[in-house]
Every structure is written in C-alpha cells, then in structure tokens.
Design a protein around this motif. Sequence first.
Motif, PDB file in Angstrom:
ATOM      1  N   MET A 127       1.026  -0.618  -0.081  1.00  0.00           N
ATOM      2  CA  MET A 127       0.027  -0.040  -0.036  1.00  0.00           C
ATOM      3  C   MET A 127       0.772   1.353  -0.072  1.00  0.00           C
ATOM      4  O   MET A 127       0.928   2.029  -0.607  1.00  0.00           O
ATOM      5  CB  MET A 127      -0.848   0.170   1.278  1.00  0.00           C
ATOM      6  N   GLY A 130       2.119   1.974  -3.495  1.00  0.00           N
ATOM      7  CA  GLY A 130       0.914   2.502  -4.161  1.00  0.00           C
ATOM      8  C   GLY A 130       0.850   3.365  -3.620  1.00  0.00           C
ATOM      9  O   GLY A 130       0.752   4.947  -4.797  1.00  0.00           O
ATOM     10  N   ILE A 351      -1.698  -7.176  -5.461  1.00  0.00           N
ATOM     11  CA  ILE A 351      -3.148  -6.510  -6.079  1.00  0.00           C
ATOM     12  C   ILE A 351      -3.226  -5.315  -5.226  1.00  0.00           C
ATOM     13  O   ILE A 351      -3.741  -4.387  -5.359  1.00  0.00           O
ATOM     14  CB  ILE A 351      -4.497  -7.435  -5.554  1.00  0.00           C
ATOM     15  N   THR A 352      -2.745  -5.299  -4.069  1.00  0.00           N
ATOM     16  CA  THR A 352      -2.522  -4.440  -2.990  1.00  0.00           C
ATOM     17  C   THR A 352      -2.294  -2.521  -3.567  1.00  0.00           C
ATOM     18  O   THR A 352      -2.439  -1.706  -3.627  1.00  0.00           O
ATOM     19  CB  THR A 352      -2.235  -4.555  -1.718  1.00  0.00           C
ATOM     20  N   THR A 355      -4.073  -1.677  -6.799  1.00  0.00           N
ATOM     21  CA  THR A 355      -5.461  -1.233  -6.707  1.00  0.00           C
ATOM     22  C   THR A 355      -5.467   0.450  -6.341  1.00  0.00           C
ATOM     23  O   THR A 355      -6.171   1.419  -6.184  1.00  0.00           O
ATOM     24  CB  THR A 355      -5.900  -1.739  -5.484  1.00  0.00           C
ATOM     25  N   THR A 356      -4.072   0.102  -5.260  1.00  0.00           N
ATOM     26  CA  THR A 356      -3.505   1.834  -4.816  1.00  0.00           C
ATOM     27  C   THR A 356      -3.338   2.383  -5.982  1.00  0.00           C
ATOM     28  O   THR A 356      -3.049   3.721  -5.625  1.00  0.00           O
ATOM     29  CB  THR A 356      -2.523   1.959  -3.560  1.00  0.00           C
ATOM     30  N   SER A 358      -4.484   2.366  -8.773  1.00  0.00           N
ATOM     31  CA  SER A 358      -5.502   2.736 -10.395  1.00  0.00           C
ATOM     32  C   SER A 358      -6.481   4.293  -9.305  1.00  0.00           C
ATOM     33  O   SER A 358      -7.106   4.659 -10.618  1.00  0.00           O
ATOM     34  CB  SER A 358      -5.980   1.313  -9.610  1.00  0.00           C
ATOM     35  N   ALA A 367      -8.711   5.159  -2.676  1.00  0.00           N
ATOM     36  CA  ALA A 367      -8.007   3.751  -3.307  1.00  0.00           C
ATOM     37  C   ALA A 367      -7.176   3.197  -2.633  1.00  0.00           C
ATOM     38  O   ALA A 367      -7.212   2.009  -1.880  1.00  0.00           O
ATOM     39  CB  ALA A 367      -7.039   3.798  -4.625  1.00  0.00           C
ATOM     40  N   PRO A 368      -6.436   3.612  -1.257  1.00  0.00           N
ATOM     41  CA  PRO A 368      -6.055   2.876  -0.348  1.00  0.00           C
ATOM     42  C   PRO A 368      -6.645   2.353   1.120  1.00  0.00           C
ATOM     43  O   PRO A 368      -5.984   0.672   0.712  1.00  0.00           O
ATOM     44  CB  PRO A 368      -5.275   4.139   0.442  1.00  0.00           C
ATOM     45  N   TRP A 370      -9.593   0.400   0.254  1.00  0.00           N
ATOM     46  CA  TRP A 370     -10.091  -0.573  -0.648  1.00  0.00           C
ATOM     47  C   TRP A 370      -8.888  -1.576  -1.259  1.00  0.00           C
ATOM     48  O   TRP A 370      -9.282  -2.513  -1.368  1.00  0.00           O
ATOM     49  CB  TRP A 370     -10.564  -0.062  -2.214  1.00  0.00           C
ATOM     50  N   ALA A 371      -7.450  -1.157  -1.271  1.00  0.00           N
ATOM     51  CA  ALA A 371      -6.608  -1.453  -1.284  1.00  0.00           C
ATOM     52  C   ALA A 371      -6.302  -2.461  -0.227  1.00  0.00           C
ATOM     53  O   ALA A 371      -5.895  -3.364  -0.448  1.00  0.00           O
ATOM     54  CB  ALA A 371      -5.428  -0.827  -1.822  1.00  0.00           C
ATOM     55  N   GLY A 375      -6.532  -6.600  -0.496  1.00  0.00           N
ATOM     56  CA  GLY A 375      -5.531  -7.307  -0.034  1.00  0.00           C
ATOM     57  C   GLY A 375      -5.218  -7.944   1.031  1.00  0.00           C
ATOM     58  O   GLY A 375      -5.268  -9.449   0.648  1.00  0.00           O
TER      59      GLY A 375
END
Length: 392
Positions: A127, A130, A351-352, A355-356, A358, A367-368, A370-371, A375
């Motif tokens: 995270m 990201g 994925i973490t 997603t971050t 994105s 995003a952080p 949801w990441a 994750g």
Amino acid sequence: MLKDLKLSHIVSGAVAVLVGYTGSVAIIFQAIEAVGATQSQANSWMLVLGLGMGLTSLIVSLVYRMPILTAWSTPGAALLAVSLNGVPLAEAVGAFLLCAVLLTLTGLTGWFAALSRLIPDSLASAMLAGILFQFGLSAFTSLQSDIALVAIMGLTFLAGRKLFPRYTIPAVLAAGVAWCTGTGAFGSLEALDLGLARPEFVMPAFSLPVLIGIGLPLYIVTMSSQNMPGVVALKACGYEPPVSASLTVTGLASLILAPFGGFAFNLAAITAAIGAGPEADENPKTRYLAGVMTGLFYILVGMGGATVISLFLIAPKALVATVAGLALLATIGNSLSSALAEPQGREAALITFMTTVSGISFLGIGAPFWALVLGLAVNHWLKPPEPVPVRA
C-alpha cells in the motif's frame, strides 16, 4: 547537561533537520496544495509541524536520556497529497484528528504489537509503495516540462548515491536551486515572506467517507512505515526505546496540533540513525543531546514556516516534483521489495499495490482503503489451511 554538549551533537542535530526538511518538505507542500489551503494556513502547517517535531523530540530525549527523534509522517503526507483533492480542509482536519486519537490510544493501551500482527507487513508495504508511486513517477514526467533542470538533478542524485549517500537529497536540492537561480527560473523574490509564521485554527468537520478513506489509511501508513522502522532504527543502535510512551507523546501532539495543520507525528526512521549513531557521539549515554539539539533546530525552522512556504511558491513545479520523487525512490524500492519478498503472499501484495495505484474510489472512500480490504481478502483466501493435528 551543558557540560556534556559537544560540537558533534550540534552538527548531528543540524544535519538531521536538513535531511528531514529537504527530503520531504516538497511532499508536504504538495499535500497543502491538494487541500486548497490559503498561504496563511500553509504557513500555519509548517509552523506547527516544526514545533511539533521539535517539542516531542525534546521531551522524549530529555526524559528518557535517549536520542529519540520524531518526525512528521512523510508517507502520510504523500497519502494526503494524492487523496485530498476536492476534500474540504475542515473535513481533512477531522481525518487528522481520527488518526491522532488512534495513535494516542495505541500508545496508551499498548496495542502496537497486536496491530503489527493484524496487517501483514507485505500488504502495508504494498500500500505504501502504491501511495508513493505517483511521486516517483513525477521525477520522470517532469522531464517533459524542464529537461535540463531534471537532468542536472538526476545526475546529481546518481553521483550522490555513490559518493555521498547521506547527503544525496540536499545535494539534489542545492543543484536544482543553483540551476534555477542561474537561469532565472524562480518567481519574483518580492513574494518571499521573511516574517514569523502564525498558527491558524481550522474548525474540524467529520465526514464518514473522509474518515474511512483518509483518516484510517493515514494511521496505518504512519504506524507501519514510520513508527515500526523508527523502533527498529533505535534498537539497531543499541537502545531499548520506550515505545508506548513515545507513541503517546507523538499522538497527543498530533491531537493538539491537528486543527492547525499538524496532521501526524511519529518516531523518526531515517533521521533517527543520524542522532543515534556513533557519528553523533562516541558515548551512547550522552547521544541524547543530539536529540535535544535536533528538537531546538526544528523549533527554529518551524517558526520560519512562512519563509519555507514562500520559497516553494516561487520555485518551478519541476523542481519540487523532482526533489520529492527522487527523495522517495529508496522508500518505493524498499517497500516493493518487502511486499514481494515472500512468494506465498505475492498475489495479495500485487493486488494491494495495483489497487492503490489505480486511484479508484467507491462510496467516496479512496483507493488506499479499498486496496487494503482487497489485499486482506485475497491474502486470507489464498493462505494455506492450517494443518489438522493428528491424534494418537
């Protein structure tokens, strides 16, 4: 105390403050811009951040006779810079207060060890990587706007990493400033404010999406990316820091100063090694004076917060973006390395991270958060089942 004071304590304190500011003040400035603060509010941020770091470093170093340095949350500032666009300043302050409450409770209750086990290190690192990714990228995208400036700063960075690694970022900043001065790239010096900064109170407002999307991730990255490495850095220098007490002090400082712009304070990680190492003092018992000097220098620089902000207002955007990006390259690399080190949790970490990066947002939550949710879910799903004990 004064009889034990050495020149090395003063030099270490000055270097720690120089590294702390030149390494991340550009990121603070970008966070201030993202939330749309006025110049007087920006001055207030720099004032209370300097005072907060200075006073907390003084208190814990003097009370515990250890070189315990504190800092603002640099990854937290990076999170704010990418998450605060469109968020009212009052709601941002509400998120700061939530983070401060959680930091204080962590110190008072001794939750630190339990929390460190709750979120896998690989996901916290992913995270963070990201969040910081866009900053690292900005050092390269700035080439399009000012190729000569960025190239000179990049070459200075490469030379510094090989010849003088501890002072690389200050050298990069100095090279950039020298080039901008020589080419007249700075704005009008009439805008330079040499006055003392004043605190400006902002009444907090509380929005559930902002609290969840900014307040919680701010707490998580501050704990995982600042406080944990800060403890490790002090232990590596032979100290057993009072973890709970230090977290309580920095948490309370965050709670008091959040309405003025003090978004989060924590144990220092990078600058900790400067004050706690043998360069500060051959005698470990008197190295705490390096922490004291660092605190005093932070207070002095904080009082000149208006000057710091006005310097960044007249600086070219490519200068600020490149300093911030290059300063965070090592952190991005270390975070990615830590996130992907273990093959077993690699998918969840990727994925973490992705997603971050994105920048997605659902229900007004960034995003952080949801990441981390995705994750943790993927990590739990792919985790091998516990072996069933065989009964005799």
